[in-house]
Scaffold this active site. Structure first.
Site, mmCIF file in Angstrom:
data_model
loop_
_atom_site.group_PDB
_atom_site.id
_atom_site.type_symbol
_atom_site.label_atom_id
_atom_site.label_comp_id
_atom_site.label_asym_id
_atom_site.label_seq_id
_atom_site.Cartn_x
_atom_site.Cartn_y
_atom_site.Cartn_z
ATOM 1 N N GLN A 91 14.697 -1.528 23.735
ATOM 2 C CA GLN A 91 15.961 -0.793 23.892
ATOM 3 C C GLN A 91 17.114 -1.760 23.695
ATOM 4 O O GLN A 91 17.008 -2.945 24.005
ATOM 5 C CB GLN A 91 16.038 -0.083 25.244
ATOM 6 C CG GLN A 91 15.827 -0.958 26.477
ATOM 7 C CD GLN A 91 17.058 -1.714 26.911
ATOM 8 O OE1 GLN A 91 18.154 -1.481 26.417
ATOM 9 N NE2 GLN A 91 16.873 -2.647 27.828
ATOM 10 N N SER A 95 15.152 -5.352 26.675
ATOM 11 C CA SER A 95 13.774 -5.546 27.155
ATOM 12 C C SER A 95 12.790 -5.515 25.995
ATOM 13 O O SER A 95 12.910 -4.688 25.101
ATOM 14 C CB SER A 95 13.387 -4.442 28.141
ATOM 15 O OG SER A 95 14.345 -4.355 29.151
ATOM 16 N N GLU A 137 14.119 8.155 31.956
ATOM 17 C CA GLU A 137 13.954 6.748 32.312
ATOM 18 C C GLU A 137 13.993 6.577 33.817
ATOM 19 O O GLU A 137 13.246 5.820 34.405
ATOM 20 C CB GLU A 137 15.053 5.909 31.658
ATOM 21 C CG GLU A 137 14.857 4.432 31.908
ATOM 22 C CD GLU A 137 15.963 3.570 31.318
ATOM 23 O OE1 GLU A 137 15.761 2.359 31.263
ATOM 24 O OE2 GLU A 137 17.024 4.093 30.906
ATOM 25 N N GLU A 183 23.262 1.265 42.345
ATOM 26 C CA GLU A 183 24.605 1.664 42.785
ATOM 27 C C GLU A 183 25.079 2.885 41.986
ATOM 28 O O GLU A 183 25.645 3.823 42.547
ATOM 29 C CB GLU A 183 25.600 0.498 42.609
ATOM 30 C CG GLU A 183 25.425 -0.630 43.624
ATOM 31 C CD GLU A 183 24.162 -1.456 43.407
ATOM 32 O OE1 GLU A 183 23.662 -1.506 42.261
ATOM 33 O OE2 GLU A 183 23.678 -2.046 44.387
#
Lengths: 323, 381
Positions: free
Chosen positions: B125, B160, B244, B363
């Protein structure tokens, strides 16, 4: 595989919620706490009329049970409205009274709400022994009808009136199914705690949306949002454990649900107290009725440590696992 | 309400279990974040694909078995219970493929999915940029129109698998002066070995090159490698972002198996008097079950037609924090041995530490929970 409440179960929850909302439970709780249980007794009958206690009583004794999933549905609502009284204990009593003679004598009245039962294993406090009309003592391998109770000791939750049962009394049965009664009591407590936590979250979300400081609702501040998000996460992952345990009624599954739901409710109570500020710390504000119950339910019918030990010794149910 | 798998699902479970018992490597493969390990994991993808076990939920024409969500969950339970290797194709399978199913063309699916299923092409990605992390829409890499396609320029980072992968997908700004930052973005796929691409591997906490920086200098992408309409990239990417965070990135099977291994470790090494550690082991067992049951409830709602909404943010926070707690417990249980880097527990621990950061930081997820599930007012981040 359909791990969702069906329409009938959801309708049952909604009707209980509506009935309890209309019952103005905060004033009932305050009277009950003051030792004036008249309105509480009346509410007890209405809960019985709604069929809640019958869920724990077999059909042979004028119940409709045992139906643990529906019982869990009901106890979530009872917790949501912080209903006072030995609700969980009445469920435990229904399980303990499995000898035909004792069952025939007491279970129909228990299902109909005519009697209020409380139960204590030897040496433990019985909840609301001063209000209950059937006091069951599990003493060694005997189930006895206790002849009376000691003085009322106040719980951190003022609506929970704790009493030690007097020894002796009529022998009802030998070798009552205590482990099974514990499992049922724990399931009911887990569901009740979940309901307490859900109510605390709803109340606190509503509060932070309307409380204005620095010119804006305090609910727009990220520090508060994240605490509420954590409460939501804890409760939403406790919920499936409660209903999964109700499906299996495996003691380890129920222990997992009990510790998770009561800790989620307690964590939510701490957040609710913090986010309400000083008003939340007062006895006169109704939030206190839920805050204190969340604390008491953490240790009622199995401390967190006992429940975790049971999880490891028993092993949980679960899909593809080999152990 | 029930938790019973159908006889067909159980038969599928038995078939998967038998295949895995015969094929799972007896000793763990080297870390997939090393060149040698990457190659070994790629070969394992090919072995899975040869018997159509690599993408069971995809249609048969792309290499799958066309099974539904419940069978997929069953497969994952069996896969991890069998101790099978981590999935080096995860980014492609769980991020790009759902986007192609929803927004790709027939031609794209036929061209891209089969080699993804077989591990022949492994995808990285390319979302983040140095100045665009949680605020992804502020990204600045450009896509400029050229004959028959686009020229990509700019810098991507924290990509990644990109150190060893073949191709990557990401968002590029194709219209520079839009009123809002998430407008004018284009979703493009590109070759990591194309002219103009420089890959600089980045060592993660333990030094292994688990991700990379990508420098793009007028990298040509033909029109057929753009997904959806040019300029609509944000909508295309976000429509599957829930995958995801939620259901398809981390199946419960993975955590059920890890919790089982932790209990074994506890029985072997645990001090019965250490009830503090015992409680943490119990929490790992309970958490895995909670995640499994939450997922079955989620799947049940999905199967009766409800969309997977912001609830996936609950999943993401839960599994990412659970994964760390489980591995910390294992390392504490191992005592002095726990600091050795070359164990599966240590590898899993280092991997788990990234969980609260990627796929939308926790967060950001908590903001989503607070605003979209609890209805709290938006405020400054």
């Amino acid at each position: 595989m359909r791990f969702l409440l069906d329409d009938e179960q959801q309708a049952f929850a909604h009707s209980l919620d509506a009935m309890l909302t209309a019952a103005d439970t905060p004033s009932v709780i305050r009277s009950w706490s003051a030792g004036a249980p008249t309105t509480g007794r009346a509410l007890w009958r209405r809960i019985a009329d709604a069929g809640v206690f019958a869920l724990a009583v077999p059909e042979a004794y004028e119940g409709v049970g045992p139906l643990p999933v529906e019982l869990a549905v009901a106890f979530v609502e009872l917790g949501r409205h912080a209903v006072p009284g030995p609700l969980v204990e009445t469920v435990a009593a229904a399980v303990l009274l499995n000898e035909p003679e004792a069952a025939k004598r007491l279970l129909p009245a228990l299902a109909s709400g005519e009697v209020i039962a409380t139960v204590a294993p030897e040496g433990s406090y019985a909840l609301d022994g001063d209000v209950a009309t059937v006091l069951l003592a599990v003493d060694g391998e005997e189930l006895r009808l206790a002849p009376g109770h000691g003085p009322v000791r106040t719980s951190l939750d003022p609506a929970r009136r704790l009493t030690l049962l007097d020894r002796g009394g009529e022998l009802l049965a030998r070798n009552p199914p205590l482990p099974r009664a514990l499992t049922w009591a724990r399931l009911a407590t887990a569901a009740q705690a979940l309901g307490v936590g859900l109510a605390l979250l709803d109340t606190t979300v509503a509060y932070v949306k309307q409380r204005v400081q620095f010119g804006v609702p305090i609910g727009s501040f990220q520090a508060l949002k994240h605490q509420l998000a954590d409460a939501k996460i804890a409760l939403e992952f406790a919920r499936p454990l409660v209903f999964g345990a109700a499906l299996s009624m495996d003691p380890a599954d129920v222990a997992a649900a009990k510790v998770t739901a009561s800790e989620a409710a307690y964590a939510t109570a701490r957040t609710a107290l913090q986010l309400h500020g000083a008003i939340g710390y007062t006895a006169e504000y109704d939030l206190s009725l839920w805050l204190t119950k969340a604390r008491a339910l953490r240790t009622a019918w199995g401390s967190p440590g006992e429940c975790r030990a049971l999880v490891l010794s028993g092993g949980l149910s679960g899909g593809g696992r080999r152990s | 309400m029930d938790l019973d798998h159908s006889p067909a699902d159980e038969a599928f479970r038995a078939e998967a279990r038998a295949w895995l018992a015969a094929h799972v490597p007896p000793t763990p493969l080297p870390s997939l974040e090393t060149e040698e390990g990457f190659a070994a994991h790629r070969a394992w993808e090919a072995e899975l694909a040869a018997d159509r076990w690599s993408v069971v939920s995809w249609p048969a024409e792309y290499g799958g078995r066309g099974v539904g969500l419940l069978k997929w969950l069953v497969f994952e339970e069996e896969y991890y219970a069998a101790g099978a290797p981590g999935r080096v194709s995860q980014n492609g399978i769980s991020l790009l493929a759902p986007t192609l199913f929803d927004h790709g063309t027939e031609e794209q699916r036929a061209r891209i999915l089969p080699p993804m299923a077989s591990g022949e092409v492994i995808w990285a990605q390319a979302w983040s940029e140095p100045e665009a992390g949680s605020d992804l829409a502020s990204l600045r890499s450009r896509a400029v129109r050229t004959d028959g396609g686009w020229l990509l320029s700019g810098q991507k980072t924290w990509s990644s698998r990109a150190a060893f992968a073949d191709r990557a997908f990401g968002l590029f700004r194709s219209e520079p002066d839009t009123p809002k930052p998430h407008q004018g973005l284009t979703y493009a796929m590109f070759d990591l070995r194309a002219p103009g691409v420089t890959v600089r591997p980045i060592g993660r906490l333990d030094g292994k090159p688990a991700f990379a920086e990508l420098f793009l200098d007028e990298v040509f992408v033909p029109d057929e490698d753009v997904i959806g309409e040019p300029g609509q990239g944000w909508r295309v990417a976000m429509s599957t972002a829930g995958n995801e965070r939620g259901l398809t990135l981390r199946s419960p099977g993975r955590f059920l198996a890890a919790a089982d291994r932790l209990v074994d470790l506890w029985r072997e090494h645990g001090d019965p008097a250490d009830t503090a550690l015992r409680d943490r082991v119990a929490d790992a067992v309970i958490g895995a079950r909670a995640y499994q049951l939450f997922t079955y409830a989620h799947a049940s709602r999905f199967l009766q037609g409800e969309p997977l909404g912001p609830e996936s943010s609950l999943n993401k926070v839960f599994w990412s924090e659970y994964d760390i707690a489980l591995h910390e417990t294992a390392l504490d249980l191992l005592g002095a041995e726990g600091e050795l880097a070359d164990t599966d527990w240590s590898e899993g621990y280092v991997f788990s530490l990234a969980g609260p950061v990627y796929a939308g930081t926790n967060e950001i997820q908590r903001d989503i929970i607070a605003e979209r599930l609890l209805g709290l007012p938006k405020g400054r981040r």
